[in-house]
Design a protein around this motif. Structure first.
Motif, short mmCIF file in Angstrom:
data_model
loop_
_atom_site.label_atom_id
_atom_site.label_comp_id
_atom_site.label_asym_id
_atom_site.label_seq_id
_atom_site.Cartn_x
_atom_site.Cartn_y
_atom_site.Cartn_z
N GLY A 1 0.82 -1.20 0.00
CA GLY A 1 0.00 0.00 0.00
C GLY A 1 0.85 1.25 0.00
O GLY A 1 0.42 2.31 0.45
N LEU A 2 2.09 1.14 -0.53
CA LEU A 2 2.99 2.29 -0.58
C LEU A 2 2.54 3.27 -1.66
O LEU A 2 2.10 2.86 -2.74
N THR A 3 2.68 4.54 -1.37
CA THR A 3 2.40 5.60 -2.34
C THR A 3 3.64 6.45 -2.53
O THR A 3 4.13 7.05 -1.57
N GLU A 4 4.14 6.48 -3.74
CA GLU A 4 5.27 7.33 -4.09
C GLU A 4 4.74 8.43 -5.01
O GLU A 4 3.98 8.15 -5.94
N ILE A 5 5.11 9.67 -4.74
CA ILE A 5 4.59 10.78 -5.53
C ILE A 5 5.70 11.45 -6.34
O ILE A 5 6.86 11.46 -5.94
N ARG A 6 5.30 12.01 -7.47
CA ARG A 6 6.24 12.74 -8.30
C ARG A 6 6.53 14.11 -7.69
O ARG A 6 5.62 14.83 -7.28
N GLY A 7 7.80 14.46 -7.65
CA GLY A 7 8.21 15.78 -7.18
C GLY A 7 8.31 16.75 -8.34
O GLY A 7 7.52 16.69 -9.28
N PRO A 8 9.31 17.63 -8.33
CA PRO A 8 9.41 18.65 -9.37
C PRO A 8 9.65 18.06 -10.75
O PRO A 8 10.54 17.26 -10.94
N TYR A 9 8.82 18.46 -11.70
CA TYR A 9 9.05 18.17 -13.12
C TYR A 9 7.99 18.87 -13.95
O TYR A 9 8.23 19.92 -14.50
N TYR A 10 6.79 18.29 -13.99
CA TYR A 10 5.73 18.93 -14.76
C TYR A 10 5.29 20.24 -14.11
O TYR A 10 4.81 21.15 -14.78
N ALA A 11 5.47 20.31 -12.82
CA ALA A 11 5.18 21.54 -12.07
C ALA A 11 6.23 21.66 -10.97
O ALA A 11 6.70 20.64 -10.44
N PRO A 12 6.64 22.89 -10.63
CA PRO A 12 7.59 23.05 -9.53
C PRO A 12 6.98 22.56 -8.22
O PRO A 12 5.80 22.75 -7.96
N VAL A 13 7.78 21.90 -7.43
CA VAL A 13 7.38 21.49 -6.08
C VAL A 13 8.40 22.11 -5.13
O VAL A 13 9.54 21.68 -5.07
N THR A 14 7.97 23.14 -4.42
CA THR A 14 8.87 23.87 -3.54
C THR A 14 8.90 23.26 -2.15
O THR A 14 8.03 22.44 -1.80
N LYS A 15 9.86 23.67 -1.36
CA LYS A 15 9.96 23.19 0.02
C LYS A 15 8.70 23.55 0.80
O LYS A 15 8.16 22.72 1.55
N THR A 16 8.22 24.77 0.63
CA THR A 16 7.03 25.21 1.35
C THR A 16 5.81 24.38 0.95
O THR A 16 5.04 23.92 1.80
N TYR A 17 5.65 24.20 -0.35
CA TYR A 17 4.51 23.41 -0.83
C TYR A 17 4.58 21.98 -0.32
O TYR A 17 3.59 21.41 0.15
N LEU A 18 5.78 21.37 -0.42
CA LEU A 18 5.93 19.98 0.02
C LEU A 18 5.65 19.84 1.51
O LEU A 18 5.00 18.88 1.95
N ASP A 19 6.13 20.79 2.30
CA ASP A 19 5.90 20.75 3.74
C ASP A 19 4.41 20.84 4.05
O ASP A 19 3.88 20.12 4.90
N GLU A 20 3.71 21.75 3.37
CA GLU A 20 2.27 21.90 3.58
C GLU A 20 1.53 20.64 3.14
O GLU A 20 0.63 20.15 3.84
N LEU A 21 1.91 20.08 1.98
CA LEU A 21 1.25 18.88 1.48
C LEU A 21 1.41 17.71 2.45
O LEU A 21 0.44 17.03 2.79
N LEU A 22 2.64 17.51 2.91
CA LEU A 22 2.90 16.38 3.80
C LEU A 22 2.39 16.62 5.22
O LEU A 22 2.11 15.65 5.94
N SER A 23 2.27 17.87 5.63
CA SER A 23 1.69 18.15 6.94
C SER A 23 0.23 17.71 6.98
O SER A 23 -0.27 17.24 8.00
N ASP A 24 -0.46 17.85 5.85
CA ASP A 24 -1.86 17.46 5.77
C ASP A 24 -2.04 15.99 5.39
O ASP A 24 -2.89 15.30 5.94
N TRP A 25 -1.22 15.50 4.47
CA TRP A 25 -1.46 14.19 3.87
C TRP A 25 -0.27 13.24 3.95
O TRP A 25 -0.25 12.21 3.27
#
Length: 345
Positions: free
Chosen positions: A71-95
């Protein structure tokens, strides 16, 4: 003037500033006296101590993140869209509970300033996620001619930057199976978890058109399975199954390939690329909620709802379920023990 002075002196004698302790006591008394404040304070305290306020509602049981192997979930980081440190922190804080790994794509990390790259990797680690390089080693192999010292320097730099997993792709390359297996062992020797990516499509990984991929041709599923088994024996941490030629950039899905792979390889050793809602819904529908999947960072919530069985489309709504006793069953070697009371499981 004299009267005003006498009045000010008298006022200062009778009205003195409260001490900090007295002020806090007065504030607490006011809170106890105010029903609305009391309710607000209680609600705030409750929300901070309760991780999931709706945990009383039924949802599928999944392995805790710290011990999760399926049941592992691996997500794509920066490529099609920038993934910043702030965005990643907010995303992982919630999910973050539903994200196990972050994967860079297209070698994007090689263009980032060191401090910014470290910041992204450290943020992922802080949320208990591993970080994968993606398949950029294809570029390193092709430009170096497979030079061992160049490959070693690349692996060492990846390790020093904090990467955990090194994906070893060869969608564009023709490389002998034995060389591929040796590269897996070489990667592990550098302290990284090797994750070979295999598929049936020649030229996969470049987001080519359907027509281009069709003209390039595909391999037999047995070719994929045989190499995956060899790579697992060589020490591969996991096998990534390339989606191109199977469910991506094809006119018709090759579900026969998916069935062959899931029948021949251990579930905890394979992960399917599935960065499309219809594709990951198919995998969940056919493999169950514990399928290992790679998706885009924008799809985390949708997949989490599907795994937990709380939402879905017409074909999956209220139909994705798990069995809470599965973990205990697996720990007993997959053998049912009908004569023992359930509490012994």
């Amino acid at each position: 003037m004299l009267a005003r002075t006498l009045f000010s002196r008298t006022l200062r004698q009778h009205i003195r500033p409260l001490s900090l302790r007295s002020a806090r006591a007065l504030h607490n008394t006011a809170l106890r006296a105010s029903p609305s404040s009391s309710s607000s304070s209680s609600s705030s305290s409750s929300s901070s101590s309760t991780t999931h306020p709706f945990s009383f509602l039924p949802a599928n049981a999944l392995e805790p993140k710290a011990s999760r192997t399926k049941g592992l979930t691996e997500i794509r980081g920066p490529y099609y869209a920038p993934v910043t440190k702030t965005y990643l922190d907010e995303l992982l804080s919630d999910w973050g509970e539903y994200v196990d790994g972050i994967k860079f794509a297209g070698g994007a990390f090689s263009l980032m300033p060191e401090d910014r790259l470290r910041g992204l990797i450290d943020t992922a680690h802080a949320h208990g996620c591993y970080v994968s390089t993606g398949g950029f080693i294809e570029r390193v192999l092709s430009t170096s001619g497979g030079n061992k010292s160049v490959i070693s320097k690349y692996l060492t730099t990846c390790k020093n930057m904090g990467f955990d997993v090194l994906e070893i792709s060869s969608g564009f390359l023709s490389i002998p199976t034995d060389d591929w297996a040796s590269l897996i062992e070489f990667t592990a020797a550098h302290g990284l978890k090797p994750k070979p990516e295999v598929g049936i499509q020649w030229g996969a990984g470049g987001d080519a058109s359907v027509e281009e991929l069709e003209s390039a041709g595909t391999r037999d599923p047995k070719w994929l399975i045989d190499r995956a088994k060899t790579f697992i024996d060589a020490g591969a941490y996991m096998i990534m199954i390339e989606s191109e030629g199977i469910t991506e950039n094809v006119k018709n899905w090759r579900t026969d390939v998916i069935s062959a792979v899931t029948s021949a390889l251990p579930a905890e050793k394979i992960m399917f690329e599935a960065a499309d809602p219809d594709v990951f819904a198919y995998h969940i529908q056919n493999q169950g909620a514990r399928a290992n999947l790679f998706i885009d960072h924008s799809q985390v919530v949708q997949l989490a709802c599907l795994r937990r069985g709380i939402w879905g489309t017409g074909s999956t709504f209220a139909r994705v379920v798990t069995f809470e006793g599965a973990g205990e069953h697996f720990r007993k070697g997959g053998k049912a023990v009908h004569t023992e009371p359930s509490e012994k499981y």
